[in-house]
Scaffold this active site. Structure first.
Site, PDB file in Angstrom:
ATOM      1  CD  GLU A 115      -3.158  -1.047   2.073  1.00 39.38           C
ATOM      2  OE1 GLU A 115      -3.107  -0.217   2.992  1.00 39.38           O
ATOM      3  OE2 GLU A 115      -4.097  -1.844   1.925  1.00 39.38           O
ATOM      4  CG  HIS A 234      -9.158   5.938   0.831  1.00 44.18           C
ATOM      5  ND1 HIS A 234      -8.996   5.665  -0.500  1.00 44.18           N
ATOM      6  CD2 HIS A 234      -8.569   4.922   1.494  1.00 44.18           C
ATOM      7  CE1 HIS A 234      -8.346   4.512  -0.640  1.00 44.18           C
ATOM      8  NE2 HIS A 234      -8.073   4.044   0.568  1.00 44.18           N
ATOM      9  NE  ARG A 280      -4.832   5.987   2.488  1.00 42.31           N
ATOM     10  CZ  ARG A 280      -5.352   5.019   3.253  1.00 42.31           C
ATOM     11  NH1 ARG A 280      -6.147   5.327   4.251  1.00 42.31           N
ATOM     12  NH2 ARG A 280      -5.062   3.759   3.023  1.00 42.31           N
ATOM     13  CG  HIS A 339     -10.484   6.198   4.765  1.00 41.08           C
ATOM     14  ND1 HIS A 339     -11.365   5.212   4.404  1.00 41.08           N
ATOM     15  CD2 HIS A 339      -9.319   5.566   5.093  1.00 41.08           C
ATOM     16  CE1 HIS A 339     -10.772   4.026   4.504  1.00 41.08           C
ATOM     17  NE2 HIS A 339      -9.537   4.213   4.935  1.00 41.08           N
ATOM     18  NE  ARG A 374      -5.418   5.493   8.990  1.00 40.39           N
ATOM     19  CZ  ARG A 374      -5.840   4.489   8.229  1.00 40.39           C
ATOM     20  NH1 ARG A 374      -5.493   3.251   8.508  1.00 40.39           N
ATOM     21  NH2 ARG A 374      -6.631   4.710   7.212  1.00 40.39           N
TER      22      ARG A 374
HETATM   23  C1  SIN Z   1      -7.452   0.767   1.949  1.00 44.48           C
HETATM   24  O1  SIN Z   1      -7.580  -0.438   1.863  1.00 44.48           O
HETATM   25  O2  SIN Z   1      -7.188   1.489   1.004  1.00 44.48           O
HETATM   26  C2  SIN Z   1      -7.653   1.409   3.279  1.00 44.48           C
HETATM   27  C3  SIN Z   1      -6.652   0.941   4.217  1.00 44.48           C
HETATM   28  C4  SIN Z   1      -6.551   1.888   5.348  1.00 44.48           C
HETATM   29  O3  SIN Z   1      -7.263   2.902   5.371  1.00 44.48           O
HETATM   30  O4  SIN Z   1      -5.732   1.664   6.212  1.00 44.48           O
END
Ligand code: SIN
Length: 520
Positions: A115, A234, A280, A339, A374
Site C-alpha cells: 500500500e 481516502h 495518501r 476516511h 496515517r
Molecule cells: C485501503 O484499503 O485502502 C484502506 C486501508 C486503510 O485505510 O488503512
C-alpha cells in the site's frame, strides 16, 4: 435518570478494539455497548486493506516505524511508532490463532499487499479486500463463545458522568429509530473503543452512523482532545453518488492500478516520484484537484488486473458491478472522501485518557502513532495493540470479580437527531473543513455548527457530533500551516522546525467558535 450498577468493565464500541479488548479482559466480566448487532455498522469490518506488520524476512519493525514517522509529517510520537510496530507480528499470530483466515503462501507465510508509502509489501490481508470483515467475524465467534462477555446490542452511549476528574458512569440509550430515555450505567472501569468522525462529512467511506459521537461525548465531559484537525481523506472512494461511498482499496494501486482522468492523463506522474503510491494525503489532494477542475479522476485497474480483479478483490468488484461499472473493462470513477480521523481522545502510552478510569483505543483515540497522516493499514494495527494495552491496564487496577449480566429496561422518551440538521452539518464539514481549507471557510463552518447545535441543543447525539465538528474546525483554524492531511490554501507551507501535536479541550474550541460568531 434511572441508574444501573455493575461490577463489569463497560466497553463502548464493538469494532476491532472493543471485541479484542473484551477477549483480552476475559475472565473479567465485561459489558459491551454496541449500537448495532455485532458485525454491523463498524468501520473495522469495512476495512479492506488489512493490518500492517513487518512479516517478510527482509522487512523489519524499524523500517515500518520509519515509514510511519515519515508519512506522519513530523508529528508522529517515535516511541509509540517503535512499540506499535514491534508488537505487530505478535498480534497477527494471535489473530491467526483466533481463527482469522489470512491469505497464506504455499510455504505457510503470509501473502502481503503493498500500500502507498510503505517501503515493503507489509499488509496482511484476507481474500484481497476482506480483511476487516474476516477479522471481525472471527472475533465475534470468540466473543459469542465467551460467557464473561455480555453484549448490549442496539444500545449507544450518549454522555459521561465525571466526578473529581474520574469517570463514574455512562448514559446509554436504545439506539433504534425510537430512541429510549437515557439510563446511567455505572461500571467498574470504562473503555471507549468507538469509531472516528468520517460520517461528519457528506462524502465518506465510513458507515454513516460513525459521526464523531464518542469523541464529542468525551470532549463534552472534559477529556483532552489531540490532533483534531487531522482528518484523512481516502483518494479512491468510488464516486457513484452513494452515501457512504464504497471504497476501492489502496492495495489495487499496490498491484499497479493507475489513476487517470477523463483526458486519459495519468496525473500522479507529474505530482510525486512514487506516483499513485505517494503518501495518501498527496494522492487525495490531487484527486480532489482533478475533481474540482472537472477532470473526472478514475482508478484504472484494467491493465494491472483485468478480469482477475473479480476473484482477487470481491468487495470492490461487487461495489462496482452494483453501480453499473465492470472494473475489468471500465475505469472506476473516484473521489477523495473522509476516511479516518487521526485525532481523537488523547491517550498516554498506557491507553489512559486525561479522565480517571477511562481508557481509549481504536480510531476514537489519539495515541500519537499517526501524526498528521496515517500510514495505510496502521489503523487496525493500532486498535489491536492498544486494545491489549488497555485491557492489561484495566486488569492491573481492577481485580477480577464475579458480576451477573446487566439488565436494563429501557423506557420511551429519547430524542432523535433531525435528519436535516445532520445533513447540513455534514455538508458544511465537506464544503469548509474538507481536503483544502481556508480561514474564511473554517469561520463559516464554525458559525454553521453553532447554529445547527442551537437548533437541537436538547439532543445529546447532536451535541456530541457538533462538539467533534467544532474541535476539527477550530483545530484547523488554529493550525496556520499545511501539514499532512491538513491543507490550508492560505498557509501552504509547513512550519519550519519541530512540528507539534495539538492538545485542546472543547472549552477552548467553543471559545474560538464564539469569537467566530461575533465576527460575522
Ligand atoms: C485501503 O484499503 O485502502 C484502506 C486501508 C486503510 O485505510 O488503512
Amino acid at each position: 435518570m434511572k441508574t444501573v450498577e455493575t461490577d463489569r468493565i463497560v466497553i463502548v464500541g464493538a469494532g476491532l478494539g472493543g471485541l479484542y479488548a473484551a477477549l483480552a479482559l476475559a475472565p473479567h466480566p465485561v459489558v459491551i455497548v454496541s449500537p448495532e448487532t455485532l458485525g454491523e455498522g463498524s468501520s473495522s469490518a469495512w476495512a479492506q486493506g488489512g493490518v500492517a506488520a513487518a512479516m517478510a524476512e527482509a522487512d523489519s519493525p524499524e523500517a515500518h516505524a520509519a515509514d510511519t514517522i515519515r508519512v506522519g509529517a513530523g508529528i508522529v510520537d517515535a516511541a509509540v511508532a517503535k512499540f506499535v510496530t514491534e508488537d505487530a507480528r505478535a498480534h497477527i499470530l494471535g489473530l491467526t490463532d483466533l481463527g482469522t483466515p489470512f491469505d497464506r503462501t504455499s510455504d505457510g507465510g503470509y501473502v502481503l499487499s503493498r500500500e502507498a508509502a510503505h517501503g515493503f509489501a507489509r499488509v496482511v490481508r484476507v481474500k484481497g479486500d476482506q480483511a476487516g470483515a474476516a477479522i471481525i467475524k472471527s472475533l465475534i465467534q470468540k466473543v459469542r463463545d465467551c460467557d464473561t462477555i455480555q453484549v448490549l446490542e442496539g444500545t449507544m452511549a450518549l454522555a459521561l458522568d465525571v466526578t473529581e476528574g474520574a469517570l463514574t458512569g455512562i448514559h446509554v440509550q436504545n439506539s433504534g429509530p425510537d430512541r429510549s430515555a437515557p439510563v446511567r450505567l455505572r461500571g467498574a472501569a470504562y473503555l471507549i473503543a468507538g469509531g472516528g468522525s468520517g460520517g461528519l462529512f457528506a462524502l465518506t467511506t465510513n458507515p454513516q452512523r460513525i459521526q464523531g459521537q464518542v469523541i464529542g461525548m468525551a470532549a463534552r465531559a472534559g477529556a483532552i482532545i489531540a490532533d483534531a484537525e487531522f482528518v484523512q481523506f481516502h483518494p479512491t472512494a468510488i464516486d457513484v453518488g452513494k452515501d457512504p461511498a464504497p471504497l476501492a482499496t489502496e492495495a489495487l494501486r499496490g498491484e499497479g492500478a493507475t489513476l487517470i482522468n477523463a483526458d486519459g492523463d495519468r496525473f500522479m506522474l507529474g505530482i510525486h516520484p512514487d506516483a499513485e503510491l505517494a503518501p495518501r494525503d498527496i494522492v487525495a489532494r490531487e484527486v480532489f484537484n482533478q475533481t474540482q477542475a472537472g477532470k473526472r479522476p478514475m482508478l484504472d485497474t484494467r491493465a494491472a488486473l483485468g478480469p482477475r480483479i473479480k476473484d482477487l478483490y470481491p468487495a470492490v468488484t461487487e461495489a462496482c458491478l452494483q453501480n453499473g461499472i465492470d472494473p475489468a473493462t471500465d475505469p472506476i470513477p473516484v473521489a477523495a472522501a473522509a476516511h479516518y480521523h487521526m485525532g481523537g481522545i488523547a491517550t498516554n502510552a498506557a491507553g489512559q485518557s486525561s479522565l480517571g478510569n477511562l481508557w481509549v483505543c481504536g480510531e476514537a483515540s489519539a495515541t500519537g502513532l499517526h501524526g498528521a497522516n496515517r500510514l495505510a493499514s496502521n489503523g487496525l494495527l493500532e486498535a489491536l495493540v492498544y486494545a491489549r494495552i488497555c485491557a492489561e491496564g484495566i486488569m492491573k487496577v481492577h481485580p477480577v470479580k464475579q458480576a451477573p449480566p446487566v439488565a436494563i429496561a429501557f423506557e420511551a422518551g429519547g430524542k432523535v437527531p433531525d435528519a436535516a440538521v445532520v445533513t447540513a452539518l455534514r455538508r458544511t464539514m465537506t464544503d469548509n473543513v474538507g481536503v483544502v481549507r481556508t480561514q474564511s471557510g473554517l469561520l463559516r463552518a464554525l458559525r454553521d455548527i453553532a447554529a445547527l447545535e442551537a437548533a437541537q441543543s436538547d439532543v445529546p447525539d447532536v451535541m456530541n457530533m457538533c462538539a467533534t465538528a467544532t474541535l476539527i474546525a477550530a483545530g484547523a483554524l488554529t493550525r496556520e500551516e499545511s501539514r499532512g492531511a491538513h491543507e490550508r490554501a492560505d498557509f501552504p507551507d509547513r512550519h519550519a522546525g519541530v512540528g507539534h501535536r495539538s492538545m485542546t479541550t472543547l472549552a477552548k474550541a467553543l471559545a474560538l467558535r464564539s469569537q467566530a460568531c461575533k465576527e460575522t
